[in-house]
Design an enzyme around this catalytic site. Structure first.
Site, PDB file in Angstrom:
ATOM      1  CB  CYS A   2      -1.002   0.072   1.252  1.00 48.16           C
ATOM      2  SG  CYS A   2      -2.026  -1.407   1.458  1.00 48.16           S
ATOM      3  CD  GLN A   3       3.064   3.788  -2.777  1.00 45.85           C
ATOM      4  OE1 GLN A   3       3.472   4.971  -2.577  1.00 45.85           O
ATOM      5  NE2 GLN A   3       3.571   2.711  -3.007  1.00 45.85           N
TER       6      GLN A   3
END
Length: 280
Positions: A2-3
């Protein structure tokens, strides 16, 4: 993975520039298509936007991109689902109340077989390991400091202890804020940049967009931007060494506890091309 995206400032600031590049990672320049969210602290309140759709194509993200909400603390997340379906209740960031303040949390990683006993005050609504970890953190903080919010150094020490404990189950990169402080824990990959006078011209890595911060700021402004990987390709970002919990306040990292170094002495500068080392 994820970011994550966070911003901590000494004056209310909009995140439109950073968000324009960050948003592209949700299905355009990267494969994270399982939802996104962003939270802006405004005084004692929090303005939260969530959407289980890819951020690159989300009308809600388009609104946020052009909506200059000014905030001292912002947390955003683009999801690549590992645990829990692609649904609104599983979309980060998550929000709860503790000690009369809102807390906002977003996580990057995969905590395997993480099913802790929870005290009951903080329970997950969705089915992600991330929300369970958030509830576990708050459960333990509430039990350890029943009289109210502790001093920042004591809070930092407790959070770092809990982060290392949870991190034994897998990657536990996270951002956490109560609207005053922003905590950033690096388990594998997280970096930051400090913007203050003299300001520079910045160019996004994920979109052909350039901004001259001298035209948008005053000499007293300070902004810290935290991200999973650098958002710009012409600035020097600093990698947070894995195993460290950084605290940001008024646009600066504040030393609240012992710094743990991994492999190299802290801090390590990223190359000028903005790319994180492959070894992380």
């Amino acid at each position: 993975m994820c970011q994550l995206l966070g911003m901590n400032c000494n004056v209310p600031t909009d995140i439109c520039f950073s968000f324009a590049g960050f948003r592209a990672r949700g299905g355009l320049t990267d494969h994270h298509r399982d939802g996104w969210g962003i939270a802006f602290f405004e005084g004692a309140g929090v303005r939260v936007f969530l959407d289980p759709a890819p951020s690159a194509a989300s009308p809600v993200a388009e609104l946020v991109k052009h909506y200059p909400i000014r905030s001292l603390n912002v947390i955003a997340h683009i999801r690549k689902a590992t645990q829990g379906g692609i649904r609104l209740e599983n979309t980060h960031p998550f929000q709860r109340e503790l000690w009369g303040r809102y807390w906002v949390f977003a996580h990057n990683g995969n905590l395997k077989e993480f099913a802790p006993a929870l005290g009951g005050r903080f329970l997950p609504v969705g089915t992600t390991d991330s929300e369970r970890a958030f509830c576990y953190l708050l459960d333990h903080l509430a039990a350890r400091f029943p009289q109210g919010a502790p001093a920042p150094a004591a809070l930092h020490a407790a959070l770092r202890e809990l982060a290392l404990e949870i991190g034994r189950r897998g990657e536990f990169n996270f951002l956490l804020s109560d609207g005053d402080w922003l905590f950033a824990h690096c388990s594998s990959r997280l970096c930051y940049i400090l913007r203050k006078a003299p300001f520079a011209v910045a160019h996004l890595a994920d979109e052909d967009l350039t901004v001259d911060f001298n035209q948008l700021t005053t000499p007293d402004d300070r902004v810290a931007v935290i991200a999973t990987t650098p958002l710009t390709d012409n600035e020097a970002w600093t990698q947070i060494p894995p195993g460290n919990l950084f605290a940001f306040h008024d646009g600066l990292p504040v030393g609240l506890g012992e710094t743990r170094t991994v492999a190299q002495d802290f801090p390590r500068r990223l190359p000028d091309n903005g790319r994180a080392p492959d070894a992380e």
